[in-house]
Design a protein around this motif. Structure first.
Motif, PDB file in Angstrom:
ATOM      1  N   ALA A 260       0.855  -1.193   0.000  1.00  0.00           N
ATOM      2  CA  ALA A 260       0.000   0.000   0.000  1.00  0.00           C
ATOM      3  C   ALA A 260       0.889   1.241   0.000  1.00  0.00           C
ATOM      4  CB  ALA A 260      -0.918   0.004   1.217  1.00  0.00           C
ATOM      5  N   VAL A 261       0.454   2.228  -0.754  1.00  0.00           N
ATOM      6  CA  VAL A 261       1.107   3.534  -0.757  1.00  0.00           C
ATOM      7  C   VAL A 261       0.051   4.541  -0.304  1.00  0.00           C
ATOM      8  CG1 VAL A 261       2.321   5.273  -2.125  1.00  0.00           C
ATOM      9  CG2 VAL A 261       2.609   2.828  -2.673  1.00  0.00           C
ATOM     10  N   LEU A 262       0.358   5.264   0.774  1.00  0.00           N
ATOM     11  CA  LEU A 262      -0.562   6.259   1.326  1.00  0.00           C
ATOM     12  C   LEU A 262       0.022   7.643   1.085  1.00  0.00           C
ATOM     13  CD1 LEU A 262      -0.729   3.555   3.077  1.00  0.00           C
ATOM     14  CD2 LEU A 262      -1.887   4.955   4.755  1.00  0.00           C
ATOM     15  N   ILE A 263      -0.827   8.574   0.662  1.00  0.00           N
ATOM     16  CA  ILE A 263      -0.387   9.941   0.412  1.00  0.00           C
ATOM     17  C   ILE A 263      -1.295  10.886   1.193  1.00  0.00           C
ATOM     18  CG2 ILE A 263       0.005  11.724  -1.329  1.00  0.00           C
ATOM     19  CD1 ILE A 263       0.032   9.107  -3.256  1.00  0.00           C
ATOM     20  N   TRP A 264      -0.660  11.712   2.017  1.00  0.00           N
ATOM     21  CA  TRP A 264      -1.391  12.696   2.805  1.00  0.00           C
ATOM     22  C   TRP A 264      -0.529  13.940   2.918  1.00  0.00           C
ATOM     23  CZ3 TRP A 264      -0.008  14.738   7.670  1.00  0.00           C
ATOM     24  CH2 TRP A 264      -0.956  15.600   8.215  1.00  0.00           C
ATOM     25  N   ASN A 265      -1.123  15.049   2.594  1.00  0.00           N
ATOM     26  CA  ASN A 265      -0.452  16.326   2.801  1.00  0.00           C
ATOM     27  C   ASN A 265       0.932  16.364   2.135  1.00  0.00           C
ATOM     28  OD1 ASN A 265      -0.672  18.898   3.819  1.00  0.00           O
ATOM     29  ND2 ASN A 265       0.171  18.377   5.824  1.00  0.00           N
TER      30      ASN A 265
ATOM     31  N   GLU B  79      -4.957  -3.049   6.037  1.00  0.00           N
ATOM     32  CA  GLU B  79      -3.739  -2.528   6.691  1.00  0.00           C
ATOM     33  C   GLU B  79      -3.584  -1.032   6.435  1.00  0.00           C
ATOM     34  OE1 GLU B  79      -1.895  -4.131   8.799  1.00  0.00           O
ATOM     35  OE2 GLU B  79      -2.508  -6.204   8.430  1.00  0.00           O
ATOM     36  N   ALA B  80      -3.895  -0.588   5.225  1.00  0.00           N
ATOM     37  CA  ALA B  80      -3.798   0.841   4.924  1.00  0.00           C
ATOM     38  C   ALA B  80      -4.764   1.640   5.801  1.00  0.00           C
ATOM     39  CB  ALA B  80      -4.089   1.091   3.443  1.00  0.00           C
ATOM     40  N   LEU B  81      -5.997   1.162   5.919  1.00  0.00           N
ATOM     41  CA  LEU B  81      -6.988   1.855   6.755  1.00  0.00           C
ATOM     42  C   LEU B  81      -6.581   1.838   8.226  1.00  0.00           C
ATOM     43  CD1 LEU B  81     -10.222   0.539   5.034  1.00  0.00           C
ATOM     44  CD2 LEU B  81      -9.417   2.915   5.039  1.00  0.00           C
ATOM     45  N   ASN B  82      -6.067   0.709   8.687  1.00  0.00           N
ATOM     46  CA  ASN B  82      -5.661   0.600  10.091  1.00  0.00           C
ATOM     47  C   ASN B  82      -4.448   1.471  10.421  1.00  0.00           C
ATOM     48  OD1 ASN B  82      -7.716  -1.112  10.906  1.00  0.00           O
ATOM     49  ND2 ASN B  82      -6.541  -2.970  10.508  1.00  0.00           N
ATOM     50  N   ALA B  83      -3.690   1.872   9.405  1.00  0.00           N
ATOM     51  CA  ALA B  83      -2.503   2.707   9.627  1.00  0.00           C
ATOM     52  C   ALA B  83      -2.872   4.164   9.899  1.00  0.00           C
ATOM     53  CB  ALA B  83      -1.574   2.623   8.417  1.00  0.00           C
ATOM     54  N   LEU B  84      -4.109   4.541   9.613  1.00  0.00           N
ATOM     55  CA  LEU B  84      -4.539   5.931   9.808  1.00  0.00           C
ATOM     56  C   LEU B  84      -4.900   6.146  11.271  1.00  0.00           C
ATOM     57  CD1 LEU B  84      -6.737   6.170   6.602  1.00  0.00           C
ATOM     58  CD2 LEU B  84      -4.341   6.881   6.893  1.00  0.00           C
ATOM     59  N   ASN B  85      -4.360   7.209  11.862  1.00  0.00           N
ATOM     60  CA  ASN B  85      -4.566   7.407  13.303  1.00  0.00           C
ATOM     61  C   ASN B  85      -5.692   8.362  13.661  1.00  0.00           C
ATOM     62  OD1 ASN B  85      -3.344   9.815  12.659  1.00  0.00           O
ATOM     63  ND2 ASN B  85      -1.391   9.289  13.597  1.00  0.00           N
TER      64      ASN B  85
ATOM     65  N   VAL C 140     -10.862   8.758   2.756  1.00  0.00           N
ATOM     66  CA  VAL C 140      -9.845   7.897   2.154  1.00  0.00           C
ATOM     67  C   VAL C 140     -10.302   7.527   0.746  1.00  0.00           C
ATOM     68  CG1 VAL C 140      -8.478   5.802   2.431  1.00  0.00           C
ATOM     69  CG2 VAL C 140      -9.403   6.951   4.460  1.00  0.00           C
ATOM     70  N   ILE C 141      -9.458   7.815  -0.215  1.00  0.00           N
ATOM     71  CA  ILE C 141      -9.741   7.454  -1.604  1.00  0.00           C
ATOM     72  C   ILE C 141      -8.834   6.280  -1.943  1.00  0.00           C
ATOM     73  CG2 ILE C 141      -9.831   8.254  -3.985  1.00  0.00           C
ATOM     74  CD1 ILE C 141     -10.047  11.135  -2.730  1.00  0.00           C
TER      75      ILE C 141
ATOM     76  N   GLN D 101     -14.942  -8.782   7.031  1.00  0.00           N
ATOM     77  CA  GLN D 101     -15.362  -8.192   8.301  1.00  0.00           C
ATOM     78  C   GLN D 101     -14.263  -7.290   8.873  1.00  0.00           C
ATOM     79  OE1 GLN D 101     -16.443 -11.972  10.125  1.00  0.00           O
ATOM     80  NE2 GLN D 101     -18.620 -11.453   9.962  1.00  0.00           N
ATOM     81  N   ASP D 102     -13.005  -7.719   8.752  1.00  0.00           N
ATOM     82  CA  ASP D 102     -11.890  -6.881   9.202  1.00  0.00           C
ATOM     83  C   ASP D 102     -11.855  -5.570   8.423  1.00  0.00           C
ATOM     84  OD1 ASP D 102     -11.124  -8.932  10.916  1.00  0.00           O
ATOM     85  OD2 ASP D 102      -9.410  -9.572   9.688  1.00  0.00           O
ATOM     86  N   MET D 103     -12.089  -5.661   7.107  1.00  0.00           N
ATOM     87  CA  MET D 103     -12.070  -4.465   6.264  1.00  0.00           C
ATOM     88  C   MET D 103     -13.208  -3.514   6.666  1.00  0.00           C
ATOM     89  SD  MET D 103     -12.003  -4.169   2.085  1.00  0.00           S
ATOM     90  CE  MET D 103     -11.172  -5.739   1.951  1.00  0.00           C
ATOM     91  N   LEU D 104     -14.394  -4.060   6.859  1.00  0.00           N
ATOM     92  CA  LEU D 104     -15.533  -3.225   7.274  1.00  0.00           C
ATOM     93  C   LEU D 104     -15.243  -2.537   8.607  1.00  0.00           C
ATOM     94  CD1 LEU D 104     -18.468  -5.596   6.294  1.00  0.00           C
ATOM     95  CD2 LEU D 104     -18.029  -3.326   5.325  1.00  0.00           C
ATOM     96  N   GLU D 105     -14.636  -3.253   9.527  1.00  0.00           N
ATOM     97  CA  GLU D 105     -14.292  -2.678  10.836  1.00  0.00           C
ATOM     98  C   GLU D 105     -13.281  -1.543  10.656  1.00  0.00           C
ATOM     99  OE1 GLU D 105     -14.783  -2.102  14.790  1.00  0.00           O
ATOM    100  OE2 GLU D 105     -15.923  -3.525  13.583  1.00  0.00           O
TER     101      GLU D 105
END
Length: 147
Positions: A26-31, A56-62, A67-68, A108-112
């Motif tokens: 996953a590659v995440l881009i913010w700011n 994992e990408a979603l869980n990395a966000l604090n 999220v796109i 289910q993990d993804m939905l959570e």
């Protein structure tokens, strides 16, 4: 009221053999900043790795974000954009043909992981020279080769 920060995410999964050793990236881009995430499993499937990358990408966000998510997985994109996931849940995690949905626990993990976020889905064509999708793929392939 403040707007949620927007994070752009590219995800991919890879598997050598299906099932076989696999990886996700996953590659995440913010700011203006980029962060790469990756992991793998010695015995898995491509779909499982595609799903793990998103989770994992979603869980990395604090904090809650818009999220796109860009993915080349038609299964994941269609599950959310065509309402499949809602239908599966209404039918007790069964598909239209009455067969159980594969990888229910990962869905289910993804939905959570999605709960705190506003998630938008973008289908990208795999292996089409889209730089960040190619990078997510490279991360996934590299992880799969560790096994």
């Amino acid at each position: 009221m403040s707007k949620k920060p927007e994070v752009i995410v590219y995800t991919d999964g890879a598997c050598s053999g299906n099932p076989g050793p696999g990886g996700w990236g996953a590659v995440l881009i913010w700011n203006g900043k980029e962060k790469e995430l990756s992991g793998g499993d010695p015995q898995t499937t491509n779909n499982r790795m595609e799903m793990q990358a998103v989770t994992e990408a979603l869980n990395a966000l604090n904090k809650p974000c818009t999220v796109i998510i860009h993915s080349d997985s038609a299964l994941i994109i269609n599950a959310f954009t065509q309402g499949w996931i809602d239908s599966w849940q209404k039918r007790g995690w069964r598909k239209a043909d009455k067969k159980p949905v594969e990888n229910k626990e990962l869905w289910q993990d993804m939905l959570e992981a999605m709960k705190p976020h506003d998630v938008k889905w973008v289908k990208v064509k795999g292996h089409a020279g889209i730089e960040l999708n190619e990078r997510a793929d490279q991360l996934a392939v590299a992880e799969s080769k560790k096994f």
